[in-house]
Design an enzyme around this catalytic site. Structure first.
Site, PDB file in Angstrom:
ATOM      1  N   ASP A  83      37.318  40.557  37.264  1.00 20.43           N
ATOM      2  CA  ASP A  83      36.839  40.306  38.631  1.00 20.43           C
ATOM      3  C   ASP A  83      36.488  38.829  38.792  1.00 20.43           C
ATOM      4  O   ASP A  83      36.991  38.154  39.696  1.00 20.43           O
ATOM      5  CB  ASP A  83      35.618  41.191  38.929  1.00 20.43           C
ATOM      6  N   GLU A 143      44.066  42.470  34.783  1.00 19.77           N
ATOM      7  CA  GLU A 143      44.856  41.905  35.884  1.00 19.77           C
ATOM      8  C   GLU A 143      45.215  40.439  35.635  1.00 19.77           C
ATOM      9  O   GLU A 143      46.391  40.060  35.607  1.00 19.77           O
ATOM     10  CB  GLU A 143      44.065  42.043  37.196  1.00 19.77           C
TER      11      GLU A 143
HETATM   12  O1  TRH Z   1      38.762  41.478  31.254  1.00 19.56           O
HETATM   13  P1  TRH Z   1      39.715  42.384  31.947  1.00 19.56           P
HETATM   14  O2  TRH Z   1      39.897  43.694  31.348  1.00 19.56           O
HETATM   15  O3  TRH Z   1      39.203  42.527  33.398  1.00 19.56           O
HETATM   16  C1  TRH Z   1      39.314  43.475  34.392  1.00 19.56           C
HETATM   17  C2  TRH Z   1      38.027  44.147  34.673  1.00 19.56           C
HETATM   18  O4  TRH Z   1      37.812  45.160  33.736  1.00 19.56           O
HETATM   19  C3  TRH Z   1      38.009  44.688  36.050  1.00 19.56           C
HETATM   20  O5  TRH Z   1      36.899  45.489  36.304  1.00 19.56           O
HETATM   21  C4  TRH Z   1      39.288  45.386  36.319  1.00 19.56           C
HETATM   22  O6  TRH Z   1      39.263  45.842  37.594  1.00 19.56           O
HETATM   23  C5  TRH Z   1      40.424  44.444  36.120  1.00 19.56           C
HETATM   24  O7  TRH Z   1      40.437  44.026  34.771  1.00 19.56           O
HETATM   25  C6  TRH Z   1      41.745  45.011  36.490  1.00 19.56           C
HETATM   26  O8  TRH Z   1      41.162  41.698  32.042  1.00 19.56           O
HETATM   27  P2  TRH Z   1      41.732  40.438  32.819  1.00 19.56           P
HETATM   28  O9  TRH Z   1      41.870  40.741  34.274  1.00 19.56           O
HETATM   29  O10 TRH Z   1      42.925  40.033  32.119  1.00 19.56           O
HETATM   30  O11 TRH Z   1      40.628  39.310  32.655  1.00 19.56           O
HETATM   31  C7  TRH Z   1      40.434  38.610  31.460  1.00 19.56           C
HETATM   32  C8  TRH Z   1      40.098  37.163  31.778  1.00 19.56           C
HETATM   33  O12 TRH Z   1      39.624  36.508  30.611  1.00 19.56           O
HETATM   34  C9  TRH Z   1      41.297  36.375  32.275  1.00 19.56           C
HETATM   35  O13 TRH Z   1      40.908  35.561  33.367  1.00 19.56           O
HETATM   36  C10 TRH Z   1      41.644  35.492  31.093  1.00 19.56           C
HETATM   37  C11 TRH Z   1      40.290  35.272  30.508  1.00 19.56           C
HETATM   38  N1  TRH Z   1      40.242  34.801  29.100  1.00 19.56           N
HETATM   39  C12 TRH Z   1      39.744  33.536  28.860  1.00 19.56           C
HETATM   40  O14 TRH Z   1      39.395  32.809  29.782  1.00 19.56           O
HETATM   41  N2  TRH Z   1      39.667  33.102  27.563  1.00 19.56           N
HETATM   42  C13 TRH Z   1      40.063  33.868  26.510  1.00 19.56           C
HETATM   43  O15 TRH Z   1      39.960  33.427  25.354  1.00 19.56           O
HETATM   44  C14 TRH Z   1      40.576  35.175  26.797  1.00 19.56           C
HETATM   45  C15 TRH Z   1      41.030  36.045  25.664  1.00 19.56           C
HETATM   46  C16 TRH Z   1      40.645  35.607  28.097  1.00 19.56           C
END
Ligand code: TRH
Length: 388
Positions: free
Chosen positions: A27, A284
């Site tokens: 989010d 996402e």
């Molecule tokens: O973390 P996610 O699983 O997030 C979500 C939430 O659970 C939410 O409630 C749900 O509705 C949504 O998914 C679909 O996965 P996501 O979206 O990939 O987010 C992870 C973020 O973390 C992404 O912006 C990349 C970031 N990230 C970093 O900035 N540094 C890192 O080292 C890593 C591994 C990820």
């Protein structure tokens, strides 16, 4: 990203984004990326309301979790203390974005109705590749009590949707990426030679991971696994018989060599995807980034009640595999399904199509770019609504 070329053409718009963190990082991940892009590329003055500064701090270490109000990367950040808090001062922006149907404070909505001109109010939805998205994208919905209209902005993977976020300089940054320097800095070893397959693994807890790790261990071709510290780390620790698999840890078993990485600030996350030959991603935002990385992807979709996520997974598969031949398409479908709980993963069956999948990943990112990037699509929608 410090320039905003459009700023000279249009007056600087003020935009408030409201973000309630449900869990994990997606989010705030999407909202933070959108905020930075609207500022850097469209010259908007952005204020971001976030109810969970701890999650935000993980993505942006400059964010101080103790402050009610602060600025980072040119974005004003307010700690949103839901449900009534509407900022230190009640100022209504030209554009108001509520992310993922979070509820705006009543006082803020009432003040939106009093404002002249009324702000453009947008609900930013979650990403889905399903066909119905194009029919509902940008549909207006009148407020039941106030003279306000909200439109529903749907990210998507196909024509007629809002698309997904992509910064203007992303491809250039990817092309200029110094992969050898990255390996030395982030993993502390030289870049593996072409004989090893490099896999990045960002996932939720996953019952299929034990079988997959065993297949990699017993594989003919060696695998180097890069695992950002997180929800899957416990499974890695158990597999290697270690107490933990935290950042800096490395382990080996048969043909498998694994390295745990620390979580990096969001603008650097792409580098991991560029460094690997195939990326396992989730949620996402990381799923979107992996598509822009032009490498094969395996998606661990965010699981929803009543399997509501299954049609979304299949819709994404339809887009992603569209031009693959039947055997490759079947292998990807089986593997994605297994990674999401239906069936058992078969790495050899899947990776036999490596060449076709790598070529398709490049082509797919070009197709996706044709939809237009979400921030630009959103700015165009706002301009059209303002001109009405
Ligand atoms: O973390 P996610 O699983 O997030 C979500 C939430 O659970 C939410 O409630 C749900 O509705 C949504 O998914 C679909 O996965 P996501 O979206 O990939 O987010 C992870 C973020 O973390 C992404 O912006 C990349 C970031 N990230 C970093 O900035 N540094 C890192 O080292 C890593 C591994 C990820």
């Amino acid at each position: 990203m410090t320039t905003h070329p459009d700023a000279t053409k249009a007056p600087e718009l003020a935009c408030d984004i409201f973000c309630a963190v449900v869990d994990n990082f997606g989010d705030i991940g999407v909202c933070w990326r959108l905020a930075r892009q609207l500022r850097a590329e469209h010259g908007w003055r952005v204020r971001l309301f976030v109810d969970d500064l701890k999650a935000f701090h993980t993505l942006c270490p400059e964010v101080d979790t103790s402050l009610a109000r602060q600025e980072a990367h040119g974005i004003e950040i307010e700690h949103w203390r839901e449900p009534h808090h509407a900022g230190e001062t009640l100022a209504i922006a030209d554009v108001v974005i509520e992310a993922f149907a979070c509820e705006l404070p009543h006082a803020y909505i009432a003040a939106m109705a009093r404002r002249d001109p009324r702000p453009v109010w947008i609900n930013l939805e979650y990403l889905s590749g399903e066909d119905w998205v194009a029919d509902f994208h940008m549909r207006p919905s009148p407020h039941p009590r106030y003279p306000l209209e909200k439109s529903f902005f749907f990210p998507g993977l196909g024509a007629g949707t809002g698309g997904v976020l992509k910064e203007r300089d992303l491809d250039t940054r990817r092309e200029r990426f110094d992969v050898s320097a990255w390996w030395r800095e982030r993993v502390g070893i030289e870049r593996p030679d072409d004989g090893r397959t490099v896999v990045s693994l960002f996932a939720y807890e996953n019952p299929a991971v034990d079988a997959l790790l065993a297949q990699w261990r017993d594989c003919d071709a060696p695998i180097t696994l890069l695992v950002p510290e997180g929800r899957i780390s416990g499974a890695l620790a158990r597999f290697f018989g270690l107490p933990a698999f935290a950042a800096g840890a490395s382990a080996r078993a048969g043909a498998l060599e694994a390295h745990a990485l620390g979580f990096v600030e969001q603008p650097r996350f792409d580098e991991l995807l560029w460094a690997a030959d195939i990326n396992f991603v989730r949620g996402e935002d990381s799923f979107v980034r992996a598509q822009w990385a032009q490498k094969p992807v395996v998606w661990h979709i965010y699981p929803q009640a009543d399997d509501a996520h299954v049609p979304k997974l299949d819709a994404a598969l339809d887009h992603y595999t569209r031009t693959l031949d039947a055997p490759a398409r079947g292998a990807v479908t089986r593997f994605w399904h297994a990674w999401n709980g239906a069936g058992a993963p078969d790495w050899t069956d899947f990776w036999a199509h490596r060449q076709a999948l790598t070529a398709r990943a490049v082509r797919w990112s070009e197709e996706l770019a044709d939809v237009g990037d979400l921030a630009s699509n959103l700015a165009a929608h706002v301009a059209a609504r303002m001109a009405r």
